[in-house]
Design an enzyme around this catalytic site. Structure first.
Site, PDB file in Angstrom:
ATOM      1  CG  LEU A 128      17.454  11.076   6.239  1.00 52.62           C
ATOM      2  CD1 LEU A 128      16.126  10.650   6.863  1.00 52.62           C
ATOM      3  CD2 LEU A 128      17.326  11.154   4.715  1.00 52.62           C
ATOM      4  CG  ASP A 129      19.278  17.938   4.602  1.00 53.04           C
ATOM      5  OD1 ASP A 129      20.443  17.504   4.594  1.00 53.04           O
ATOM      6  OD2 ASP A 129      18.734  18.497   3.625  1.00 53.04           O
ATOM      7  CE  LYS A 130      17.319  21.342  13.968  1.00 51.94           C
ATOM      8  NZ  LYS A 130      17.739  22.656  14.502  1.00 51.94           N
TER       9      LYS A 130
END
Length: 322
Positions: A128-130
């Protein structure tokens, strides 16, 4: 070369380093000009001068254990399911060498996790993106890693893998559901972004409207997205591509920031407080790699998106029409 800046010349000659990295190396004394250390990035070079850059040796690439709290939704000897918080990077990378989910998992699981699926990203089968919150699964054995990786590679086309995201998008989509089928690749004008490109890799996102909010002058739509592929920033790029970028997406919707001025005060305050794309991995389902059981996990909206949801609730268009 005569009269050129030291940092600019080195950045051009060593494209493996960023301009900021070159500047840091100069400031730490890693550069000499004609044998003398020059710690001034703006130093003006003279014709015939010899520049030597001695970069420090690379750091140990093996992630180290770090005592970072985890919100664990489920765990057994084969896998662990967590609710990833906003701001946590999944695995170490340039600019984020520590404080990642991998560092936390190694501490929590012990040495048994090291090397599972690779040295640098042990246990990781998806990302998942940051600044995207929500459900993630990590493998604790090689068997589990292989089985889960195959499920994610299949993207639920023939198996039980299920991923659903909640997103808040600017505007009101024309239809209640739809599919965005547009190939994605690295943006040639910005290496930090992805873009729709004819030469890109296949990317397919399905979306369905869950709620529409707003009144004359502004509207926001809450949608559920399901992925048929798993490209970097896929939902963010696809929604921007069809004219409905995610609320507070600073990378893909900078031009929509002025829309905040049209929002009612409680909604505007919630959007301003986000500071990240309004995206949450709400559901994750898969087949257990050892038992074959189909498992489903959900993660409630994090606090920042719940504040946004509560602020939007009075402006639910269905409720207001009723």
């Amino acid at each position: 070369m005569d009269g050129g800046r030291l940092d600019a010349m080195l950045a051009k000659a060593h494209d493996v380093f960023s301009r900021n990295r070159i500047k840091d190396l100069i400031l730490t004394g890693a550069v000499t000009v004609d044998g003398r250390t020059v710690a001034e990035p703006k130093y003006r070079l003279k014709a015939g001068e010899t520049i030597v850059l001695v970069a420090p040796p690379p750091e140990d690439p093996d992630p180290q254990p770090e005592d970072i709290p985890l919100d664990i939704l489920y765990e057994d000897e084969h896998l662990i399911v967590i609710n990833k918080p906003v701001g946590m990077v999944v695995h170490p990378a340039p600019g984020s060498p520590s404080g990642t989910l991998v560092n936390a998992l190694i501490f929590h699981c012990g040495d048994s996790l090291k090397g599972i699926g690779g040295v640098k990203r042990p246990g990781i089968v998806h990302r998942l993106d940051k600044d995207t919150s929500g459900v993630m699964v990590a493998a604790k054995t090689e068997q589990a890693h292989k089985h889960l990786s195959e499920q994610f590679a299949d993207h639920g086309r023939t198996g039980p893998l299920h991923r659903a995201y909640i997103a808040y998008a600017w505007g009101s989509t024309q239809s209640g559901m739809g599919t965005v089928d547009a190939p994605l690749g690295r943006d040639p004008g910005n290496r930090l972004k992805q873009a729709v490109l004819k030469s890109g890799r296949e990317a397919i996102t399905h979306y369905a409207v869950e709620a529409r909010y707003g009144e004359p002058g502004w509207d926001i739509t809450r949608i559920q997205c399901q992925l048929e592929t798993g490209r970097t920033h896929q939902i963010r790029v696809h929604m921007a591509h069809i004219g409905h970028p995610l609320v507070s997406d600073l990378l893909y919707a900078p031009g929509f920031a002025t829309k905040i001025n049209k929002l009612p005060e409680p909604v505007a305050a919630a959007v301003k407080a986000l500071g990240r794309q309004a995206l949450h991995a709400a559901e994750l389902g898969f087949e257990h790699p050892a038992t074959g059981e189909e498992m489903m996990f959900e993660a409630d909206l994090p606090d920042d998106l719940q504040v946004l949801e509560d602020a939007l609730a009075p402006y639910d268009q269905v409720t207001r029409r009723g």
